[in-house]
Design a protein around this motif. Structure first.
Motif, PDB file in Angstrom:
ATOM      1  N   ARG A  31       0.796   8.161  -5.650  1.00 25.92           N
ATOM      2  CA  ARG A  31      -0.278   9.140  -5.783  1.00 25.92           C
ATOM      3  C   ARG A  31       0.280  10.544  -5.623  1.00 25.92           C
ATOM      4  O   ARG A  31      -0.032  11.448  -6.398  1.00 25.92           O
ATOM      5  CB  ARG A  31      -1.343   8.836  -4.738  1.00 25.92           C
ATOM      6  CG  ARG A  31      -2.561   9.692  -4.794  1.00 25.92           C
ATOM      7  CD  ARG A  31      -3.436   9.440  -3.606  1.00 25.92           C
ATOM      8  NE  ARG A  31      -2.758   9.768  -2.365  1.00 25.92           N
ATOM      9  CZ  ARG A  31      -3.087   9.289  -1.183  1.00 25.92           C
ATOM     10  NH1 ARG A  31      -4.088   8.441  -1.074  1.00 25.92           N
ATOM     11  NH2 ARG A  31      -2.429   9.619  -0.107  1.00 25.92           N
ATOM     12  N   LEU A  69       1.629   2.698  -3.404  1.00 24.78           N
ATOM     13  CA  LEU A  69       0.624   3.438  -4.158  1.00 24.78           C
ATOM     14  C   LEU A  69       0.344   4.798  -3.561  1.00 24.78           C
ATOM     15  O   LEU A  69       0.071   5.754  -4.296  1.00 24.78           O
ATOM     16  CB  LEU A  69      -0.647   2.611  -4.242  1.00 24.78           C
ATOM     17  CG  LEU A  69      -0.435   1.528  -5.288  1.00 24.78           C
ATOM     18  CD1 LEU A  69      -1.245   0.327  -4.985  1.00 24.78           C
ATOM     19  CD2 LEU A  69      -0.760   2.048  -6.643  1.00 24.78           C
ATOM     20  N   TYR A  70       0.437   4.902  -2.248  1.00 19.59           N
ATOM     21  CA  TYR A  70       0.244   6.226  -1.654  1.00 19.59           C
ATOM     22  C   TYR A  70       1.362   7.168  -2.103  1.00 19.59           C
ATOM     23  O   TYR A  70       1.140   8.324  -2.442  1.00 19.59           O
ATOM     24  CB  TYR A  70       0.254   6.135  -0.123  1.00 19.59           C
ATOM     25  CG  TYR A  70      -0.976   5.507   0.459  1.00 19.59           C
ATOM     26  CD1 TYR A  70      -1.098   5.349   1.833  1.00 19.59           C
ATOM     27  CD2 TYR A  70      -2.028   5.064  -0.325  1.00 19.59           C
ATOM     28  CE1 TYR A  70      -2.213   4.780   2.394  1.00 19.59           C
ATOM     29  CE2 TYR A  70      -3.138   4.496   0.230  1.00 19.59           C
ATOM     30  CZ  TYR A  70      -3.231   4.351   1.584  1.00 19.59           C
ATOM     31  OH  TYR A  70      -4.331   3.783   2.149  1.00 19.59           O
ATOM     32  N   THR A 107       0.785  -1.240   0.000  1.00 20.72           N
ATOM     33  CA  THR A 107       0.000   0.000   0.000  1.00 20.72           C
ATOM     34  C   THR A 107       0.814   1.286   0.000  1.00 20.72           C
ATOM     35  O   THR A 107       0.463   2.197  -0.736  1.00 20.72           O
ATOM     36  CB  THR A 107      -0.960  -0.043   1.195  1.00 20.72           C
ATOM     37  OG1 THR A 107      -1.622  -1.297   1.184  1.00 20.72           O
ATOM     38  CG2 THR A 107      -1.973   1.033   1.094  1.00 20.72           C
TER      39      THR A 107
END
Lengths: 412, 246, 427
Positions: free
Chosen positions: A146, A142-143, A139
């Motif tokens: 972003r 992806l943060y 995770t």
């Protein structure tokens, strides 16, 4: 491997002899950062030797530089450390300007600070994300990406490209920042400050992450200096050295008037110096150092990068103010066909991965006689072999990930 | 909805034939196969069907125990060992003729002994008889547990007093086996330990300290002047810093 | 049910009824396994997408992409069947089926509701644990027979992990067995009928601790993150199933997802009430409607309850997977031997002491009497409490068993099947 003296604590005696395996990790492998081939000699799960094999991404950039003018070679620097391309462009621009003894206008200097520090944030987000990915945490990757998308959108507005910018050129930049860009940048920074504590919670203070990285791959300060490691790898071992403070005058005067900290722990106490920069206002800003972390291990290298991001945010805020306060020439690029004097120049800059050096020898023609790039990741990678002796197989991605190497830069 | 109802001899026999064929067939596979790993796998299937035979007889606990201990424990260990150590010699095992003869003699005589013993038992009871018993304990875990501690509750309903009296509990064998297992455990732990010196490199911090010791021990000692941390903005690498006046 | 079918067709006692009953049970369980895998893979992609701030599949089959897994399955079936050169062909081909068979077999003894179970197994808990332990064979065989060092590494590590975690798993499972006094999953589930304070997890704090340890060991036993180094993609490419492609690869995942569901369902039966919801809605509906229909409806609600609880357990496993990094093999083993085993033992001792000293449970806070255990292992005159028609005290009788064909009030049982016939809904 070790001597057979019984008193020597490095000697481990085993009762049962097992066979060694020679395992090839890569060049196609999800966790070696790029096309890196690691040949491991393991005894079951314990690795006794690691030999990196390079050259899979060699594209003869330096030889090609002997056939192109200074401004024509800028795209080749993009493709070296493609995750921090702006900083590569900066290094090349600075060395050509040093050769030509060209001084940049003020506005151009501040523009370069904004852009290179944004590039540093983008690069560290990738480093952090892929490090988590190597260890199985999907995770934060992806943060981080972003946030990186937002930075890349800003870069796209500035120069038209998302990865290979060729924006900072000898003489300045190809174009000035568009109108309203600095406001968007400020917006991004304000929102980014909220995300950093999330990333700390997901990775830095996560107990599984700590147990995977703390105490792994400990590198003493002497070893780091001997192997030529630079950047967060060096500062993670407690050596206080940052080219933005201690580099050449031509480079440090780019950061003149800026207030920021160098992230490096005191080797005796192991504590990081207190920073008076409050960006979020709660205890999550600067997480506690876990008990198991030893100065010089993977966790500290990771932590240095996380804190450097905060300092970059600080720098960008100051740079935006100074940029908007000055006016005038942003730094128009030099002529496409600009004759280079018959001299040599070498300039090292603090790229996100370490000290990136460029060396150019002119001979009176517009095309240089010799072009050379000193890659920061190359020397950082060389420390893999001694660090990876006697560790478990699952620690290799942890160590190689903490060194944060990019093969494009190593192979050129 | 009990499928394996013993009241239906066709059903029972059908499944018995299937399980027995698999058990015996794969047992022969173990004998006749040449690859060691395949032999181990055939043994898994064979013992798995033996567990099926136990389920068919209504002994669910023993069947589950067969699966868990034999197949899930012993055979995992076996396959582990076979898989990791199967080198050139054992990938293709050829059995010589004399080995076949010797094995047939030994195995055959054991088979004879078992058959004689099995058919010589007087007390053959079908599950039908168990059901007809006056009071019968079901095949749950509690009667087994009680039997292991010495109390036989499954024979309460025996019609013949002689038979009921003659069955004792299993306490003594239980204790012997427990001690045996304890000894085996201790022995295995002792054999599997790695002899290390007092400077063990198991845990991370001592591994790191060893690393540092290694570095310091091989080269000359650190020169203090070179690596002083100043935090007043000066670089720690003084001799390498071109701008430093010191 | 077999008798029911036989009576419908008027064949009398014949094997046809049994065969059809068996086929129906097998097909229903196959639905749970296969459709469950479809659902879980879709859920995993959606949940992981949302956790990672993205959407997941959105195109196939409408806005939410719920047919994505089907499309992937069709693609995988159509792939070329590749077997590596160095592979041991027979073992390579049979490895995924062994895992799937073990996973599927565990459903045999799993009660979906009161009486809705494929086969009434007295020692159901033991049976499920034993069968789940067979799954390790598929991994070992897959890793070995792929003929590559990488797969072998993955298989070795996974086998060691699964086998080690069976120990604390067994110890955790013993706690509800000890509290309920039986290994019969149906009975354990029924003992928790009624309000949720009846649930074993609220029985005493040690059982609460045991439930958490059970869930951790179950996650490790099915190789889910943070214990998924067998499939550690970033370290060993794909571990033991590197060389598998197409349908065989998808069978590994089907086995993994159905094992996840089995351990979640087992957790919910053992600790969280099984097919009985927090509020006994199904029971009330069943009693209101009454008769066979009420019975069936309450059972259907029970099945839905259990499926929902299993789904929640699987969702929690997925949530954990996408949040945490992976543990190294030696850290996994350390956690098992140094943390899970002592904690499980502590839970066991604590729960035993709590029961022995008769300390208050959540039930006593609400005012319910403690549910009584009853001995069910004998049948016959004067020995068994099964001779009385009413339920054991303390358990609210869920629904009348009108389908019970065997008379459990007879004093001497003649020609009964060797299965306990005490109330608990075994028919």
């Amino acid at each position: 491997m070790a001597t057979s003296k019984i008193d020597d604590p490095r000697v481990i005696e085993f009762d049962v002899r097992t066979d060694e395996m020679l395992i090839n990790m890569g060049p196609q492998h999800p966790s070696t950062h790029g096309v890196l081939r690691l040949v491991l000699r393991t005894d079951g799960e314990v690795v006794s030797d690691v030999e990196p094999h390079l050259g899979y991404l060699h594209r003869c950039a330096e030889k090609i530089g002997e056939n192109l003018t200074a401004r024509q070679w800028v795209p080749y620097t993009d493709r070296m450390d493609y995750l921090a391309a702006m900083n590569m462009n900066l290094g090349w621009s600075l060395v050509i300007e040093k050769l030509l003894e060209y001084d940049l206008p003020e506005r151009g200097r501040h523009l370069r600070v904004i852009i290179s520090e944004m590039g540093r944030i983008a690069s560290h987000l990738v480093a952090m994300g892929t490090y988590g990915l190597d260890l199985g945490s999907f995770t934060p990757f992806l943060y981080g990406f972003r946030e990186r998308e937002k930075i890349l959108n800003l870069f796209e507005e500035a120069c038209g490209a998302r990865l290979t910018y060729s924006y900072l050129t000898p003489g300045g930049a190809t174009a000035d920042l568009p109108v309203g860009w600095t406001d968007k940048c400020r917006q991004f920074l304000n929102q980014f400050k909220e995300v950093i504590p999330e990333l700390h919670t997901l990775l830095t203070t996560n107990s599984i992450f700590v147990s995977r990285t703390a105490g792994i791959g400990v590198m003493s300060a002497k070893m780091a200096v001997d192997y030529g490691c630079t950047g967060p790898v060096l500062r993670g071992s407690g050596v206080y050295h940052d080219l933005r403070f201690h580099g050449e005058e031509r480079y440090t005067e780019m950061y003149e008037g800026y207030v920021f900290d160098v992230i490096c722990a005191d080797p005796e106490t192991g504590e990081y110096p207190e920073s008076n920069y409050e960006f979020h206002g709660d205890s999550l800003d600067y997480p506690e150092i876990p008990r198991q972390a030893i100065l010089g291990d993977c966790w500290h290298r990771f932590y240095v990068r996380m804190l450097e991001v905060v300092q970059s945010v600080r720098l960008i805020e100051q740079a935006i103010e100074k940029y908007e306060a000055t006016s005038g020439d942003w730094g128009t690029p030099i002529k496409l066909v600009q004759k280079l004097p018959a001299k040599e120049a070498y300039m090292e800059t603090e790229a996100p991965r370490g000290q990136m050096g460029f060396y150019v020898v002119g001979n009176g023609d517009s095309i240089p006689w010799r072009v050379r790039a000193r890659s920061s990741s190359f020397c950082n990678l060389s420390v893999t072999a001694p660090l990876c002796q006697g560790i478990l197989l699952a620690d290799i991605p942890a160590i190689v990930g903490s060194l944060d190497v990019v093969m494009g830069e190593i192979d050129r | 909805m009990d499928l394996l109802a013993v009241a239906w001899p066709y059903w029972h026999q059908f499944f018995f034939i299937i399980f027995a064929t698999i058990a015996i067939g794969f047992g022969f596979g173990v004998l006749l196969s040449k690859n060691v790993v395949r032999m181990a796998f055939y043994l898994v299937l064979s013992l798995g069907s033996t567990a099926g035979l136990f389920f068919l007889a209504g002994a669910e606990f023993v069947g589950a125990m067969q699966l868990m201990i034999y197949v899930g424990g012993t055979l995992v260990l076996l396959i582990f060992g076979v898989m990791l150590t199967a080198q050139k010699d054992f990938i293709n095992m050829d059995t010589h003729t004399q080995d076949w003869i010797l094995a047939t003699i030994v195995g055959g005589s054991l088979l004879m002994v078992l058959l004689f013993g099995a058919f010589g038992a007087e007390d053959w009871r079908t599950p039908q008889d168990i059901n007809d018993a006056h009071v019968s304990a079901t095949k749950e875990a509690t009667p087994l547990g009680l039997a292991l501690t010495g109390i036989r509750v499954d024979t309460l309903g025996e019609s013949t007093d002689a038979v009921a009296d003659g069955k004792s509990g299993y306490l003594m064998p239980f204790i012997i086996v427990s001690f045996h297992l304890l000894v085996v455990l201790i022995g295995a732990a002792y054999m599997a330990r790695t002899k290390k010196l007092s400077h063990a490199t198991d845990d991370k911090s001592s591994r790191a300290k060893l690393m540092l010791f290694k570095m310091e021990h091989e080269e000359e000692p650190l020169e203090e002047a070179k690596y002083v941390v100043t935090h007043k903005g000066k670089s720690a690498l003084n001799p390498l810093d071109p701008n430093d006046e010191n | 049910m077999a008798d029911f079918i036989n009576n419908i067709f008027g064949i009398g006692d014949s094997w046809v009824g049994y065969l059809i009953a068996a086929l129906i049970a097998a097909v229903l369980i196959l639905h749970v396994v296969a459709v469950g895998a479809l659902l879980f893979i879709w859920m995993e992609r959606k949940i992981s997408g949302r956790i990672q701030d993205r959407l997941g599949p959105t195109r196939v089959g409408g806005k939410y992409g719920w047919l994505q897994t089907l499309a992937d399955g069709i693609k995988l079936i159509a792939k070329e069947d590749i077997t590596p050169d160095l592979a041991d062909r027979f073992l390579f081909k049979i490895a995924p089926y062994v895992g799937l068979a073990a996973s599927y077999a565990a459903f045999i003894a799993l009660p979906f509701a009161d009486g809705v179970v494929a086969q009434h197994v007295n020692t159901a808990v033991f049976f499920v644990l034993a069968v789940l332990g067979l799954e390790v064979f598929s991994v070992i065989l897959a890793g070995y027979s792929s003929g590559s060092k990488w797969s072998l590494f993955g298989a070795m590590r996974e086998a060691a992990q699964v086998v080690s975690y069976e120990v604390p798993l067994g110890m955790c499972v013993v706690v509800p067995v000890m509290i309920c006094g039986t290994m019969n999953l149906t009975t354990i589930g029924n003992m928790q009928a009624g309000l949720f304070t009846n649930w074993l997890v609220f029985n005493d704090p040690f059982t609460f601790l045991t439930a958490i340890i059970y869930f951790t060991c179950a996650t490790a036993g099915v190789n889910r993150a943070p214990f998924d180094l067998a499939e550690a993609e970033s370290e060993l490419v794909a571990g033991f199933h590197t060389e598998y492609s197409g349908l065989r690869w998808s069978l590994f995942f089907m086995a993994e997802y159905s094992s996840m569901f089995v351990v979640s369902a087992l957790a919910s039966i053992l600790f969280f009430g099984g097919s009985h919801g927090p509020i006994p809605v199904g029971q009330w509906i069943g009693e209101t409607i009454g008769g066979t229909w009420g019975l069936s409806i309450s059972r259907i609600i029970g099945v839905g309850n259990l499926l929902l609880k299993g789904l929640i357990g699987v969702t929690v496993m997925m949530w954990i997977r996408w949040s945490f990094p992976r543990l190294r093999i030696d850290q996994v083993m350390t956690m098992c031997l140094k943390y899970c085993v002592p904690l499980a033992a502590l839970g066991f001792i604590g729960a035993t002491t709590w029961q022995y000293l008769d300390l208050p449970t959540a039930n006593s806070l609400v005012g319910n009497p403690r549910y009584e255990k009853h001995e069910m292992w004998t049948e016959g005159v004067g020995v068994t409490p099964a001779a009385d028609a009413g339920p054991a005290s303390g358990i609210p009788d869920p629904e009348p068993h009108s389908e019970d064909k065997t008379a459990n009030t007879d004093s001497v049982t003649v020609k009964t099947l060797p299965v306990s016939v005490v109330k608990g809904g075994e028919r």
